[in-house]
Design a protein around this motif. Sequence first.
Motif, PDB file in Angstrom:
ATOM      1  N   LEU A  48       0.828  -1.205   0.000  1.00 17.12           N
ATOM      2  CA  LEU A  48       0.000   0.000   0.000  1.00 17.12           C
ATOM      3  C   LEU A  48       0.866   1.261   0.000  1.00 17.12           C
ATOM      4  N   GLY A  49       1.929   1.254   0.787  1.00 17.98           N
ATOM      5  CA  GLY A  49       2.840   2.402   0.803  1.00 17.98           C
ATOM      6  C   GLY A  49       3.510   2.616  -0.544  1.00 17.98           C
ATOM      7  N   PHE A  50       3.877   1.519  -1.186  1.00 21.43           N
ATOM      8  CA  PHE A  50       4.503   1.606  -2.506  1.00 21.43           C
ATOM      9  C   PHE A  50       3.540   2.226  -3.533  1.00 21.43           C
ATOM     10  N   PHE A  51       2.297   1.763  -3.540  1.00 20.62           N
ATOM     11  CA  PHE A  51       1.313   2.314  -4.476  1.00 20.62           C
ATOM     12  C   PHE A  51       0.986   3.771  -4.160  1.00 20.62           C
ATOM     13  N   LEU A  52       0.938   4.105  -2.881  1.00 13.93           N
ATOM     14  CA  LEU A  52       0.697   5.491  -2.498  1.00 13.93           C
ATOM     15  C   LEU A  52       1.848   6.388  -2.944  1.00 13.93           C
ATOM     16  N   LEU A  53       3.081   5.921  -2.784  1.00 10.55           N
ATOM     17  CA  LEU A  53       4.247   6.680  -3.226  1.00 10.55           C
ATOM     18  C   LEU A  53       4.238   6.886  -4.738  1.00 10.55           C
ATOM     19  N   ILE A  54       3.890   5.856  -5.480  1.00  4.70           N
ATOM     20  CA  ILE A  54       3.818   5.988  -6.947  1.00  4.70           C
ATOM     21  C   ILE A  54       2.738   7.000  -7.332  1.00  4.70           C
ATOM     22  N   GLY A  55       1.591   6.954  -6.670  1.00 10.41           N
ATOM     23  CA  GLY A  55       0.521   7.912  -6.956  1.00 10.41           C
ATOM     24  C   GLY A  55       0.953   9.345  -6.681  1.00 10.41           C
ATOM     25  N   ILE A  56       1.631   9.565  -5.561  1.00 11.97           N
ATOM     26  CA  ILE A  56       2.107  10.912  -5.226  1.00 11.97           C
ATOM     27  C   ILE A  56       3.135  11.386  -6.242  1.00 11.97           C
ATOM     28  N   LEU A  57       4.049  10.501  -6.633  1.00  9.08           N
ATOM     29  CA  LEU A  57       5.061  10.883  -7.618  1.00  9.08           C
ATOM     30  C   LEU A  57       4.431  11.218  -8.972  1.00  9.08           C
ATOM     31  N   LEU A  58       3.409  10.480  -9.383  1.00 10.71           N
ATOM     32  CA  LEU A  58       2.717  10.791 -10.637  1.00 10.71           C
ATOM     33  C   LEU A  58       2.031  12.152 -10.571  1.00 10.71           C
ATOM     34  N   LEU A  59       1.394  12.447  -9.444  1.00  8.31           N
ATOM     35  CA  LEU A  59       0.750  13.752  -9.295  1.00  8.31           C
ATOM     36  C   LEU A  59       1.776  14.880  -9.305  1.00  8.31           C
ATOM     37  N   LEU A  60       2.912  14.691  -8.644  1.00  2.00           N
ATOM     38  CA  LEU A  60       3.968  15.707  -8.659  1.00  2.00           C
ATOM     39  C   LEU A  60       4.529  15.905 -10.059  1.00  2.00           C
ATOM     40  N   PHE A  61       4.670  14.832 -10.805  1.00  2.00           N
ATOM     41  CA  PHE A  61       5.177  14.927 -12.172  1.00  2.00           C
ATOM     42  C   PHE A  61       4.204  15.716 -13.050  1.00  2.00           C
ATOM     43  N   ARG A  62       2.915  15.418 -12.940  1.00  2.69           N
ATOM     44  CA  ARG A  62       1.912  16.150 -13.728  1.00  2.69           C
ATOM     45  C   ARG A  62       1.893  17.620 -13.347  1.00  2.69           C
ATOM     46  N   TRP A  63       2.009  17.913 -12.050  1.00  3.51           N
ATOM     47  CA  TRP A  63       2.028  19.304 -11.591  1.00  3.51           C
ATOM     48  C   TRP A  63       3.247  20.032 -12.130  1.00  3.51           C
ATOM     49  N   ARG A  64       4.397  19.375 -12.136  1.00  7.45           N
ATOM     50  CA  ARG A  64       5.628  19.991 -12.642  1.00  7.45           C
ATOM     51  C   ARG A  64       5.517  20.260 -14.149  1.00  7.45           C
ATOM     52  N   ILE A  65       4.971  19.318 -14.901  1.00 12.70           N
ATOM     53  CA  ILE A  65       4.784  19.517 -16.335  1.00 12.70           C
ATOM     54  C   ILE A  65       3.833  20.693 -16.577  1.00 12.70           C
ATOM     55  N   TYR A  66       2.769  20.804 -15.790  1.00 12.23           N
ATOM     56  CA  TYR A  66       1.829  21.911 -15.916  1.00 12.23           C
ATOM     57  C   TYR A  66       2.539  23.243 -15.659  1.00 12.23           C
ATOM     58  N   ARG A  67       3.380  23.296 -14.629  1.00 12.93           N
ATOM     59  CA  ARG A  67       4.100  24.543 -14.326  1.00 12.93           C
ATOM     60  C   ARG A  67       5.069  24.915 -15.433  1.00 12.93           C
ATOM     61  N   VAL A  68       5.772  23.939 -15.993  1.00  7.60           N
ATOM     62  CA  VAL A  68       6.693  24.221 -17.093  1.00  7.60           C
ATOM     63  C   VAL A  68       5.918  24.734 -18.306  1.00  7.60           C
ATOM     64  N   GLN A  69       4.771  24.137 -18.593  1.00  3.38           N
ATOM     65  CA  GLN A  69       3.951  24.581 -19.722  1.00  3.38           C
ATOM     66  C   GLN A  69       3.486  26.015 -19.507  1.00  3.38           C
ATOM     67  N   ARG A  70       3.004  26.342 -18.311  1.00  3.35           N
ATOM     68  CA  ARG A  70       2.553  27.709 -18.026  1.00  3.35           C
ATOM     69  C   ARG A  70       3.713  28.697 -18.134  1.00  3.35           C
ATOM     70  N   GLY A  71       4.898  28.314 -17.655  1.00  5.87           N
ATOM     71  CA  GLY A  71       6.060  29.187 -17.766  1.00  5.87           C
ATOM     72  C   GLY A  71       6.440  29.463 -19.209  1.00  5.87           C
ATOM     73  N   MET A  72       6.360  28.441 -20.053  1.00  3.53           N
ATOM     74  CA  MET A  72       6.675  28.641 -21.471  1.00  3.53           C
ATOM     75  C   MET A  72       5.629  29.516 -22.141  1.00  3.53           C
ATOM     76  N   GLU A  73       4.359  29.344 -21.761  1.00  2.00           N
ATOM     77  CA  GLU A  73       3.314  30.195 -22.320  1.00  2.00           C
ATOM     78  C   GLU A  73       3.543  31.655 -21.945  1.00  2.00           C
ATOM     79  N   GLU A  74       3.943  31.899 -20.702  1.00  2.00           N
ATOM     80  CA  GLU A  74       4.203  33.271 -20.282  1.00  2.00           C
ATOM     81  C   GLU A  74       5.453  33.823 -20.961  1.00  2.00           C
ATOM     82  N   GLN A  75       6.462  32.986 -21.123  1.00  4.61           N
ATOM     83  CA  GLN A  75       7.711  33.435 -21.727  1.00  4.61           C
ATOM     84  C   GLN A  75       7.515  33.832 -23.181  1.00  4.61           C
TER      85      GLN A  75
END
Length: 124
Positions: A48-75
């Motif tokens: 359960l901890g392993f699956f929870l860690l994978i879920g958190i890492l996937l959410l962080l990855f999606r959030w980071r990609i979203y931030r990079v996309q927004r930064g490029m749009e602003e740039q």
Amino acid sequence: MRFLAAILDALVAFVQRNPLFVLCVVVLALAAPSLLKGVAALVLYMFLGFFLLIGILLLLFRWRIYRVQRGMEEQFGRGFRTGDASGQRRREGDVRVHKTGGVPEKRISRDVGDYVDFEETKDR
């Protein structure tokens, strides 16, 4: 029926590949069932901890990609999505013509350089 046979075949194959592990689990189940219950709970919590860690890492990855996309749009001052700079969506095939300014300004001073007088001649 085939599903149960497939599960049984998989269990038999596991026992054939890991006989020492299966023997240890059986002895542990017979000698100390409460200890086996604790080990099973530990394994369950680890999964359960392993699956929870994978879920958190996937959410962080999606959030980071979203931030990079927004930064490029602003740039670059406009979105990468379909639409123009004002954010309005346009249909495919629409053409807009914008009138640009007149003659551009000179970028260098008028005092720079020499004027060369020339005369055109025709070659025979």
